[in-house]
Design an enzyme around this catalytic site. Structure first.
Site, PDB file in Angstrom:
ATOM      1  N   ARG A  40      44.899  45.104  50.016  1.00 24.86           N
ATOM      2  CA  ARG A  40      45.002  44.173  48.442  1.00 24.86           C
ATOM      3  C   ARG A  40      45.813  43.355  48.598  1.00 24.86           C
ATOM      4  O   ARG A  40      45.991  42.283  47.257  1.00 24.86           O
ATOM      5  CB  ARG A  40      44.863  45.011  47.510  1.00 24.86           C
ATOM      6  N   ILE A  66      41.703  38.972  39.793  1.00 26.65           N
ATOM      7  CA  ILE A  66      40.862  40.349  41.301  1.00 26.65           C
ATOM      8  C   ILE A  66      40.492  41.070  40.075  1.00 26.65           C
ATOM      9  O   ILE A  66      41.752  41.556  39.064  1.00 26.65           O
ATOM     10  CB  ILE A  66      42.063  40.549  42.146  1.00 26.65           C
ATOM     11  N   SER A  67      39.714  41.593  40.392  1.00 26.44           N
ATOM     12  CA  SER A  67      39.566  43.347  39.600  1.00 26.44           C
ATOM     13  C   SER A  67      39.990  44.786  40.521  1.00 26.44           C
ATOM     14  O   SER A  67      40.278  44.157  41.097  1.00 26.44           O
ATOM     15  CB  SER A  67      37.620  43.401  40.282  1.00 26.44           C
ATOM     16  N   ALA A  68      39.962  45.144  39.470  1.00 25.23           N
ATOM     17  CA  ALA A  68      40.565  46.528  39.347  1.00 25.23           C
ATOM     18  C   ALA A  68      40.021  46.976  40.807  1.00 25.23           C
ATOM     19  O   ALA A  68      38.490  47.327  40.500  1.00 25.23           O
ATOM     20  CB  ALA A  68      40.432  47.387  38.037  1.00 25.23           C
ATOM     21  N   PRO A  69      39.955  47.542  41.352  1.00 28.27           N
ATOM     22  CA  PRO A  69      39.959  48.551  42.777  1.00 28.27           C
ATOM     23  C   PRO A  69      38.966  49.311  41.879  1.00 28.27           C
ATOM     24  O   PRO A  69      37.886  49.652  42.554  1.00 28.27           O
ATOM     25  CB  PRO A  69      41.264  49.386  43.047  1.00 28.27           C
TER      26      PRO A  69
END
Length: 216
Positions: A40, A66-69
């Protein structure tokens, strides 16, 4: 840190995934393996890399994130992706979610559309450099990618009032869709396409995504 003084990204990544597993944020082994595999930190701006393995969204430019994992993991779980499936993504962003998807379904099986040409260009170069072979194009995600249809699954990484009609048309009967739907209040909605083209829906929890560009 590694012996040469550089960050041990792999260790940070594994600790992040360990936390998600303990908290039951991800369920499928294939999703867990993908999150452990995708670097990431390569997908976030260099100034943000210290926070790459925190479970939160991060800005990537052009008003996008960027989305949270955990959210990437949740979406992969709900789509129940399998190796060899062809998948359409609407909203490439930096390419991280597409890379996680590609780890599950295989190289060259992911098609992703990004509204911003600059983000699309950078994501394409990054994904190619890292060996994911994801197909990337700049354009209106509501149009999907008709030349590559039919898809086994399609998902949106941005909020829309409804599943885009052309995206639904490009998913095969029996295929799955997933998207954050709603304007002020968004819900992560999963759907299965019936033989007659209609959708069998299942609502999920409240979420918050940037809007699908091109919507009024």
């Amino acid at each position: 840190m590694t012996p040469d003084g550089t960050p041990d990204w792999s260790a940070r990544r594994n600790r992040m995934v360990d936390r998600l597993v303990r908290r039951d944020r991800i369920e499928r082994e294939s999703t867990e393996r993908a999150l452990r595999s995708v670097p990431r930190h390569e997908f976030v701006p260099e100034s943000r890399r210290g926070a790459a393995y925190e479970d939160r969204p991060l800005p990537i430019g052009e008003g996008q994130t960027i989305s949270a994992p955990h959210m990437v993991g949740v979406m992969c779980d709900r789509l129940a992706l399998e190796p060899g499936e062809r998948v359409l993504e609407v909203g490439t962003g930096c390419g991280y979610h597409a890379a996680v998807t590609a780890e599950i379904v295989g190289a060259r099986n992911v098609y992703t559309v990004e509204y911003h040409e600059d983000l699309a260009s950078r994501a394409e170069a990054r994904l190619e450099r890292l060996g994911y072979g994801v197909h990337v194009r700049a354009g209106d995600g509501r149009e999907g990618w008709p030349e590559a249809a039919p898809f086994d699954a399609a998902y949106l990484t941005c909020a829309a009032p409804e599943f885009p009609r052309k995206v639904v048309e490009q998913v095969r009967p029996g295929g799955r869709l997933l998207a954050p739907l709603g304007r002020r209040r968004q819900t992560l909605v999963a759907a299965w396409k019936r033989a007659d083209g209609s959708l069998d829906r299942e609502g999920g929890g409240a979420v918050r995504f940037v809007p699908l560009l091109g919507e009024g």
